[in-house]
Design a protein around this motif. Structure first.
Motif, short mmCIF file in Angstrom:
data_model
loop_
_atom_site.label_atom_id
_atom_site.label_comp_id
_atom_site.label_asym_id
_atom_site.label_seq_id
_atom_site.Cartn_x
_atom_site.Cartn_y
_atom_site.Cartn_z
N ARG A 180 0.86 -1.18 0.00
CA ARG A 180 0.00 0.00 0.00
C ARG A 180 0.89 1.23 0.00
NH1 ARG A 180 -3.54 0.91 5.28
NH2 ARG A 180 -1.57 1.83 5.97
N HIS A 181 0.44 2.29 -0.66
CA HIS A 181 1.19 3.54 -0.67
C HIS A 181 0.24 4.71 -0.46
CE1 HIS A 181 5.17 2.04 -1.62
NE2 HIS A 181 4.65 1.28 -2.56
N ASP A 182 -0.50 4.67 0.64
CA ASP A 182 -1.43 5.77 0.93
C ASP A 182 -0.69 7.01 1.44
OD1 ASP A 182 -3.49 4.15 0.19
OD2 ASP A 182 -4.24 3.77 2.21
N GLY A 183 0.46 6.80 2.03
CA GLY A 183 1.24 7.92 2.55
C GLY A 183 2.69 7.51 2.68
N PRO A 184 3.57 8.47 3.00
CA PRO A 184 5.01 8.15 3.09
C PRO A 184 5.32 7.01 4.05
CG PRO A 184 4.66 10.52 3.15
CD PRO A 184 3.30 9.89 3.25
N GLU A 185 4.62 6.94 5.18
CA GLU A 185 4.96 5.94 6.18
C GLU A 185 4.49 4.54 5.82
OE1 GLU A 185 3.47 7.79 9.75
OE2 GLU A 185 5.41 8.70 10.15
N ASP A 186 3.85 4.39 4.66
CA ASP A 186 3.58 3.04 4.14
C ASP A 186 4.82 2.45 3.48
OD1 ASP A 186 0.99 2.97 5.01
OD2 ASP A 186 0.09 3.52 3.09
N GLY A 187 5.80 3.29 3.22
CA GLY A 187 7.05 2.80 2.63
C GLY A 187 7.99 2.29 3.70
N SER A 188 8.93 1.44 3.30
CA SER A 188 9.91 0.93 4.25
C SER A 188 10.88 2.05 4.63
CB SER A 188 10.69 -0.23 3.64
OG SER A 188 11.54 0.23 2.60
N LEU A 189 11.61 1.84 5.71
CA LEU A 189 12.61 2.84 6.11
C LEU A 189 13.65 3.03 5.01
CD1 LEU A 189 13.22 1.95 9.87
CD2 LEU A 189 11.60 3.58 8.88
N ASN A 190 14.07 1.93 4.37
CA ASN A 190 15.05 2.05 3.29
C ASN A 190 14.51 2.84 2.12
OD1 ASN A 190 17.21 0.76 4.47
ND2 ASN A 190 16.63 -1.26 3.74
N ASP A 191 13.26 2.57 1.73
CA ASP A 191 12.67 3.31 0.61
C ASP A 191 12.55 4.80 0.93
OD1 ASP A 191 12.43 1.04 -0.88
OD2 ASP A 191 10.31 0.73 -0.49
N ARG A 192 12.42 5.12 2.21
CA ARG A 192 12.32 6.51 2.63
C ARG A 192 13.68 7.11 2.94
NH1 ARG A 192 8.55 5.91 7.57
NH2 ARG A 192 9.09 8.11 7.80
N CYS A 193 14.74 6.34 2.66
CA CYS A 193 16.11 6.79 2.90
C CYS A 193 16.37 7.05 4.38
CB CYS A 193 16.45 8.02 2.08
SG CYS A 193 16.61 7.64 0.34
N LEU A 194 15.78 6.23 5.21
CA LEU A 194 16.04 6.28 6.64
C LEU A 194 16.81 5.03 7.04
CD1 LEU A 194 12.54 7.51 7.87
CD2 LEU A 194 14.66 8.81 7.90
N SER A 195 17.92 5.21 7.74
CA SER A 195 18.74 4.07 8.13
C SER A 195 18.01 3.22 9.15
CB SER A 195 20.07 4.55 8.71
OG SER A 195 20.82 3.46 9.18
N LEU A 196 18.37 1.93 9.17
CA LEU A 196 17.76 1.03 10.14
C LEU A 196 18.36 1.20 11.53
CD1 LEU A 196 17.46 -2.22 7.99
CD2 LEU A 196 15.73 -0.49 8.45
N GLY A 197 19.47 1.91 11.67
CA GLY A 197 19.99 2.24 12.98
C GLY A 197 20.95 1.22 13.55
N LEU A 198 21.03 1.16 14.88
CA LEU A 198 21.97 0.33 15.60
C LEU A 198 21.30 -0.92 16.17
CD1 LEU A 198 23.88 3.07 17.64
CD2 LEU A 198 24.76 1.78 15.70
N PRO A 199 22.10 -2.00 16.35
CA PRO A 199 23.46 -2.19 15.85
C PRO A 199 23.45 -2.38 14.34
CG PRO A 199 22.67 -4.22 16.84
CD PRO A 199 21.62 -3.19 17.10
N GLU A 200 24.55 -2.05 13.69
CA GLU A 200 24.62 -2.07 12.23
C GLU A 200 25.65 -3.11 11.81
OE1 GLU A 200 24.73 -1.73 8.39
OE2 GLU A 200 26.58 -1.13 9.40
N PHE A 201 25.21 -4.11 11.06
CA PHE A 201 26.08 -5.22 10.68
C PHE A 201 26.36 -5.27 9.18
CE2 PHE A 201 24.13 -7.38 14.57
CZ PHE A 201 25.21 -7.04 15.38
N GLY A 202 25.94 -4.26 8.43
CA GLY A 202 26.22 -4.27 7.00
C GLY A 202 25.11 -4.91 6.19
N THR A 203 25.17 -4.70 4.88
CA THR A 203 24.18 -5.26 3.96
C THR A 203 24.90 -5.82 2.73
OG1 THR A 203 23.88 -3.28 2.59
CG2 THR A 203 22.61 -3.39 4.64
N ALA A 204 24.14 -6.52 1.91
CA ALA A 204 24.70 -7.05 0.66
C ALA A 204 24.94 -5.94 -0.35
CB ALA A 204 23.75 -8.08 0.07
N TYR A 205 24.28 -4.78 -0.17
CA TYR A 205 24.38 -3.70 -1.13
C TYR A 205 25.47 -2.71 -0.70
CZ TYR A 205 19.92 -5.66 -2.45
OH TYR A 205 18.93 -6.52 -2.83
N GLY A 206 26.73 -3.08 -0.91
CA GLY A 206 27.81 -2.16 -0.65
C GLY A 206 28.52 -2.33 0.66
#
Length: 390
Positions: free
Chosen positions: A188-214
């Motif tokens: 659903r995309h009724d509003g910004p907060e229907d998007g994931s944190l990544n899609d909204r360019c918000l980091s997932l925060g701590l602890p941070e263990f890295g991702t496959a993308y970079g």
């Protein structure tokens, strides 16, 4: 010379790739592990140069390290998976929505550890509390309900609709808010907060263990009485973290922050950071405002840094658990030219997702298209392979 793909900037609908070459610094003949003012010197650009799963595969039991032969075999298996082009049925919704292939994935050699988690001894997350199980079940039911009328559930896709049931009638839950603040993708995309944190360019925060993308990078800067850490992670979700080192107590419980409230001190050669006061809008493995971290950063050599973190949330896990990572220092000289991959909320790709949803709704209202709930806009990942670490 060793290179690393550092960052792909953007979200699922608009991706710009930035390549930064990272070259490990040469080990100095004389190792100086102290700053001029006498504190342990943790400064530099650091990254994890190997891949290690968070949890240990059950088949390894309590064995903490791979053999050299096992690491070589895993390297071959994982490299072969990246070269494959595993597609779902051509022309299907899931096929058309595919965004990433091996070009966007960083492939590092298998690490020495069988898991990042070192405690419990089995290398796995502790059992969830009954409260957490109930919360996770409610969120899962909600997400599957929003997908029930899509082709993803009709074809019983094990990745996009695990355990879900197809029903061509859109769920009434589509008009209801999520059980708690949404941090992942929902259909659903009724509003910004229907998007994931990544899609909204918000980091997932701590602890941070890295991702496959970079992968994941740290730049640690120290001054007398102060420490700052810049995190370069994900797809441009870089962020700055300042550690309070003057002995002041944590912020009042009523003050909540995206990356928590960090209070640091030195214990021998280790920087120990106590982190509390997380926001309920952040999420790590289900833990939110009750998350509590104890981090230990220890310089173990001229170019090596050990990171250990104990994670605790009594509302999520039945006991605390601890994970470790080994970082390698990169060359400041070779990385002196650095294009900051900053991505902020308001990513230009995300409004396009909402605009597309409005266009679909208009077309349906005018009899020119299907009901928007019958289209899957949440699980657009094609070619998901079995994880050889498991």
């Amino acid at each position: 010379m060793r290179t690393r793909l550092l960052k792909a900037i953007g979200a699922s609908v608009a991706t710009v790739t930035t390549v930064v070459f990272l070259i490990p610094s040469a080990a100095s003949a004389q190792t100086n592990l102290k700053t001029p003012w006498g504190e342990p010197d943790l400064q530099g650009i650091w990254t994890v140069e190997t891949d290690t799963p968070l949890q240990r595969a059950p088949k390894y039991g309590t064995r903490e390290f791979f053999t050299d032969a096992e690491r070589a075999a895993l390297d071959q298996e994982r490299a072969a998976l990246l070269r494959r082009d595993k597609r779902v049925e051509r022309g299907t919704e899931l096929d058309v929505a595919g965004a990433y292939n091996a070009l966007f994935m960083s492939m590092k050699r298998t690490g020495a550890r069988t898991s990042m988690i070192v405690d419990p001894p089995n290398g796995r997350l502790p059992p969830l509390t009954p409260q957490a199980q109930k919360t996770i079940a409610a969120e899962r039911q909600y997400r599957l309900a929003l997908l029930q009328a899509t082709e993803t559930c009709k074809t019983k896709n094990p990745i996009g609709c695990p355990g879900g049931t197809y029903d061509p009638t859109p769920s009434p839950l589509r008009a209801e808010p999520p059980p708690r603040y949404n941090t992942g993708r929902i259909n659903r995309h009724d509003g910004p907060e229907d998007g994931s944190l990544n899609d909204r360019c918000l980091s997932l925060g701590l602890p941070e263990f890295g991702t496959a993308y970079g992968g994941s990078f740290r730049r640690i800067v120290q001054t007398p009485g102060g420490i700052s850490i810049f995190y370069d992670v994900g797809q441009g979700q870089g962020w700055q973290r300042n550690i309070v080192m003057d002995g002041r107590p944590h912020l009042p419980a009523s003050v909540r922050q995206w990356y928590g409230d960090s209070r640091g001190r030195f214990e021998g050669n280790a920087l120990v950071i106590d982190v509390t006061n997380f926001s309920q809008k952040t999420d790590f493995q289900g833990a939110r405002e009750n998350l509590h971290l104890i981090e230990r950063w220890t310089r173990t050599g001229s170019d090596t840094l050990e990171y250990a973190v104990t994670v605790d949330d009594p509302t999520v896990w039945t006991r605390p658990w601890t994970a470790k990572l080994e970082f390698t220092r990169q060359s400041n000289e070779q990385n002196r030219i650095y294009t900051e991959p900053r991505c902020v909320e308001g990513n230009y790709g995300h409004p396009a997702l909402m605009l597309g949803a409005r266009i679909e709704e208009l077309a349906y209202a005018e009899g020119r298209g299907p009901h928007p709930a019958t289209k899957d806009n949440a699980t657009d990942f094609v070619g998901v392979e079995e994880d050889p670490f498991q």
